[in-house]
Design an enzyme around this catalytic site. Sequence first.
Site, PDB file in Angstrom:
ATOM      1  CE1 TYR A  51      -2.111   3.438   2.363  1.00 52.92           C
ATOM      2  CE2 TYR A  51      -3.468   2.806   0.486  1.00 52.92           C
ATOM      3  CZ  TYR A  51      -3.113   3.716   1.462  1.00 52.92           C
ATOM      4  OH  TYR A  51      -3.781   4.925   1.540  1.00 52.92           O
ATOM      5  CE  LYS A  63      -2.688   6.821  -1.843  1.00 55.83           C
ATOM      6  NZ  LYS A  63      -3.903   7.102  -2.638  1.00 55.83           N
TER       7      LYS A  63
HETATM    8  N1  LIG Z   1      -8.530   6.206   5.310  1.00 57.31           N
HETATM    9  C1  LIG Z   1      -7.456   6.896   5.663  1.00 57.31           C
HETATM   10  O1  LIG Z   1      -7.128   6.991   6.850  1.00 57.31           O
HETATM   11  C2  LIG Z   1      -6.641   7.555   4.620  1.00 57.31           C
HETATM   12  C3  LIG Z   1      -6.940   7.445   3.249  1.00 57.31           C
HETATM   13  N2  LIG Z   1      -6.154   8.084   2.329  1.00 57.31           N
HETATM   14  C4  LIG Z   1      -6.465   8.026   0.896  1.00 57.31           C
HETATM   15  O2  LIG Z   1      -7.771   8.574   0.713  1.00 57.31           O
HETATM   16  C5  LIG Z   1      -8.406   7.967  -0.414  1.00 57.31           C
HETATM   17  C6  LIG Z   1      -9.782   7.470  -0.009  1.00 57.31           C
HETATM   18  O3  LIG Z   1      -9.587   6.545   1.022  1.00 57.31           O
HETATM   19  P1  LIG Z   1     -10.845   5.971   1.838  1.00 57.31           P
HETATM   20  O4  LIG Z   1     -12.023   6.830   1.575  1.00 57.31           O
HETATM   21  O5  LIG Z   1     -10.399   5.723   3.227  1.00 57.31           O
HETATM   22  O6  LIG Z   1     -11.037   4.548   1.128  1.00 57.31           O
HETATM   23  P2  LIG Z   1     -12.354   3.824   0.632  1.00 57.31           P
HETATM   24  O7  LIG Z   1     -11.973   2.406   0.411  1.00 57.31           O
HETATM   25  O8  LIG Z   1     -13.500   4.133   1.520  1.00 57.31           O
HETATM   26  O9  LIG Z   1     -12.643   4.536  -0.786  1.00 57.31           O
HETATM   27  C7  LIG Z   1     -11.923   4.159  -1.932  1.00 57.31           C
HETATM   28  C8  LIG Z   1     -12.923   4.105  -3.081  1.00 57.31           C
HETATM   29  O10 LIG Z   1     -12.219   3.710  -4.259  1.00 57.31           O
HETATM   30  C9  LIG Z   1     -13.021   2.773  -4.952  1.00 57.31           C
HETATM   31  N3  LIG Z   1     -12.219   1.873  -5.782  1.00 57.31           N
HETATM   32  C10 LIG Z   1     -11.411   0.878  -5.359  1.00 57.31           C
HETATM   33  N4  LIG Z   1     -10.912   0.217  -6.419  1.00 57.31           N
HETATM   34  C11 LIG Z   1     -11.423   0.820  -7.525  1.00 57.31           C
HETATM   35  C12 LIG Z   1     -11.290   0.593  -8.914  1.00 57.31           C
HETATM   36  N5  LIG Z   1     -10.547  -0.429  -9.385  1.00 57.31           N
HETATM   37  N6  LIG Z   1     -11.962   1.394  -9.773  1.00 57.31           N
HETATM   38  C13 LIG Z   1     -12.745   2.410  -9.296  1.00 57.31           C
HETATM   39  N7  LIG Z   1     -12.925   2.686  -7.988  1.00 57.31           N
HETATM   40  C14 LIG Z   1     -12.254   1.883  -7.119  1.00 57.31           C
HETATM   41  C15 LIG Z   1     -13.726   1.980  -3.853  1.00 57.31           C
HETATM   42  O11 LIG Z   1     -14.893   1.336  -4.362  1.00 57.31           O
HETATM   43  C16 LIG Z   1     -14.025   3.067  -2.825  1.00 57.31           C
HETATM   44  O12 LIG Z   1     -15.301   3.614  -3.014  1.00 57.31           O
HETATM   45  C17 LIG Z   1      -7.463   6.867  -0.882  1.00 57.31           C
HETATM   46  O13 LIG Z   1      -6.735   7.315  -1.994  1.00 57.31           O
HETATM   47  C18 LIG Z   1      -6.533   6.636   0.311  1.00 57.31           C
HETATM   48  O14 LIG Z   1      -5.272   6.171  -0.120  1.00 57.31           O
HETATM   49  C19 LIG Z   1      -5.084   8.854   2.717  1.00 57.31           C
HETATM   50  C20 LIG Z   1      -4.756   8.987   4.034  1.00 57.31           C
HETATM   51  C21 LIG Z   1      -5.501   8.334   5.082  1.00 57.31           C
HETATM   52  C1  LIG Z   2      -4.001  -3.341  17.312  1.00 58.41           C
HETATM   53  C2  LIG Z   2      -3.423  -2.051  17.856  1.00 58.41           C
HETATM   54  C3  LIG Z   2      -1.913  -2.108  17.776  1.00 58.41           C
HETATM   55  C4  LIG Z   2      -3.998  -0.853  17.118  1.00 58.41           C
HETATM   56  O1  LIG Z   2      -3.604   0.316  17.775  1.00 58.41           O
HETATM   57  C5  LIG Z   2      -3.549  -0.834  15.647  1.00 58.41           C
HETATM   58  C6  LIG Z   2      -3.946   0.474  14.948  1.00 58.41           C
HETATM   59  C7  LIG Z   2      -3.643   0.370  13.433  1.00 58.41           C
HETATM   60  C8  LIG Z   2      -4.649  -0.582  12.775  1.00 58.41           C
HETATM   61  C9  LIG Z   2      -3.692   1.794  12.809  1.00 58.41           C
HETATM   62  C10 LIG Z   2      -2.585   2.679  13.441  1.00 58.41           C
HETATM   63  C11 LIG Z   2      -2.159   3.679  12.365  1.00 58.41           C
HETATM   64  C12 LIG Z   2      -3.148   3.432  11.222  1.00 58.41           C
HETATM   65  C13 LIG Z   2      -2.726   3.873   9.816  1.00 58.41           C
HETATM   66  C14 LIG Z   2      -2.383   5.380   9.767  1.00 58.41           C
HETATM   67  O2  LIG Z   2      -3.509   6.148  10.171  1.00 58.41           O
HETATM   68  C15 LIG Z   2      -1.952   5.777   8.359  1.00 58.41           C
HETATM   69  C16 LIG Z   2      -2.848   5.282   7.262  1.00 58.41           C
HETATM   70  C17 LIG Z   2      -2.925   6.001   6.114  1.00 58.41           C
HETATM   71  C18 LIG Z   2      -3.659   5.546   4.968  1.00 58.41           C
HETATM   72  O3  LIG Z   2      -3.525   6.086   3.871  1.00 58.41           O
HETATM   73  C19 LIG Z   2      -4.513   4.340   5.067  1.00 58.41           C
HETATM   74  C20 LIG Z   2      -4.737   3.878   6.478  1.00 58.41           C
HETATM   75  C21 LIG Z   2      -3.462   3.928   7.365  1.00 58.41           C
HETATM   76  C22 LIG Z   2      -2.453   2.928   6.828  1.00 58.41           C
HETATM   77  C23 LIG Z   2      -3.894   3.585   8.824  1.00 58.41           C
HETATM   78  C24 LIG Z   2      -4.337   2.117   8.939  1.00 58.41           C
HETATM   79  C25 LIG Z   2      -4.621   1.662  10.379  1.00 58.41           C
HETATM   80  C26 LIG Z   2      -3.424   1.925  11.299  1.00 58.41           C
HETATM   81  C27 LIG Z   2      -2.241   1.087  10.886  1.00 58.41           C
END
Ligand SMILES: NC(=O)C1=CN([C@@H]2O[C@H](COP(=O)(O)OP(=O)(O)OC[C@H]3O[C@@H](n4cnc5c(N)ncnc54)[C@H](O)[C@@H]3O)[C@@H](O)[C@H]2O)C=CC1
Ligand SMILES: CC(C)[C@@H](O)CC[C@@H](C)[C@H]1CC[C@H]2[C@@H]3[C@H](O)CC4=CC(=O)CC[C@]4(C)[C@H]3CC[C@]12C
Length: 380
Positions: free
Chosen positions: A156, A160
Amino acid sequence: MTVGSGQVYVVTGGCGFLGSHLVRMLLEHEKNISEIRVFDLHLDESLRTLSNDRVKVRLISGDISRLEDVREALRGSHLVIHTASLVDVWGRVPASKITEVNVTGTMNVLQACKEEEVQYLVYTSSMEVVGPNIHGDHFYRGNEDTEYRIYHKEPYPLSKAKAEKLVLEANGAKIKGGKLLYTCSLRPTGIYGEGHELMKQFHRQGLRTGRCVFRAIPPAIEHGRVYVGNVAWMHLLAARQLQIHPSTLGGQVYFCYDSSPYKSYEDFNMEFLSACGFKIIGSRPLVPYFLLYLLALLNALMQWVLHGFFTYAPILNPYTLAVASTTFTVQTDKAEKHFGYQPLYAWEEAKKRTITWVKSLEVSRKDLKDVGEKGNYCCN
Ligand SMILES: NC(=O)C1=CN([C@@H]2O[C@H](COP(=O)(O)OP(=O)(O)OC[C@H]3O[C@@H](n4cnc5c(N)ncnc54)[C@H](O)[C@@H]3O)[C@@H](O)[C@H]2O)C=CC1
Ligand SMILES: CC(C)[C@@H](O)CC[C@@H](C)[C@H]1CC[C@H]2[C@@H]3[C@H](O)CC4=CC(=O)CC[C@]4(C)[C@H]3CC[C@]12C
């Protein structure tokens, strides 16, 4: 392209956790658009009902890893916000699939921008393109220029980082019609808020342990978190300003964070779970790190043994433990200086909204009786 008086925006991954908040944010705060194309592999039909007399929300089912699907979705649009991604650090999907979606998918978006004369692309990257690395190097109140030992081995973060590099390198590229492509990349820290799947997992897990969370990570380990509404807001502002000041934002990366408190991942989650009667057990980790690491290794071994029969993907594995155990917080004013970003939601508002949503999980859980809940609290 401008439809009627407004522009056409494409949001890839628009049905996801961030994507769906972004669609709502654009509808409410972006007056220059007349159509939002929500491109996703898994459509959420409820978004279609958000159309109003000013803006049409158009759902487009497609696969980002298929160039033709992307080209068709982008045809005639003005700007793309590319959030589609496979967010998996648990081994739920093969590494090849993560690369196919996150890297090849991004290449397709860039190619489609060039061929369909789309001049502006905002990419949703991640803090993970920087760290934390698995060596335990802390990143304390870092910014976009902070030196850090970046080390990626997991699919992952690797995907990215590769995708972000492609996006930034494409800035200034000539596109069809002789125009230039302008790109920028936003790096959210751990996103939380209404609809966060991982929070649902923590909530479900906590119900099974009598609303007790057993501390695993030292409280001093701080992890940056950002409210989903502020991430959406920052994307809207970056999209708007990239068009007005392409030479300022073009080719730039911006950490995305807000005034959410710097806390350990577990303590931060308790800001919301404690409102549902959850309690964290232990002022310090209940088991020594080496035992936790052994458990994480055992989970990884189990995943390997069961591979092909059953997808065993627990929250705890060596990578998630390493990330959770390493401080990663950001502090920067680059986005404010370049495009006036200030969080739209203060911490108290973000907390209130998230608590309201977590509480709704209590009401909607059909299997509450299955976990023998009914007031069974471990720590009464
Ligand atoms: N969740 C987090 O804590 C963080 C997320 N991000 C980034 O934010 C963005 C959104 O993440 P989330 O909303 O958490 O994930 P999510 O999994 O809820 O949303 C991702 C979306 O992309 C779609 N998708 C997946 N494969 C696809 C494909 N082949 N074709 C078209 N659509 C597709 C999924 O159906 C989903 O609706 C991602 O780029 C992720 O890397 C960045 C930092 C933190
Ligand atoms: C089981 C315990 C050790 C518990 O505390 C584990 C937490 C762990 C699942 C999360 C801790 C940090 C998170 C990641 C972080 O927020 C950065 C991220 C960025 C993204 O783009 C996608 C999600 C993630 C990798 C996020 C995933 C969950 C954690 C590893």
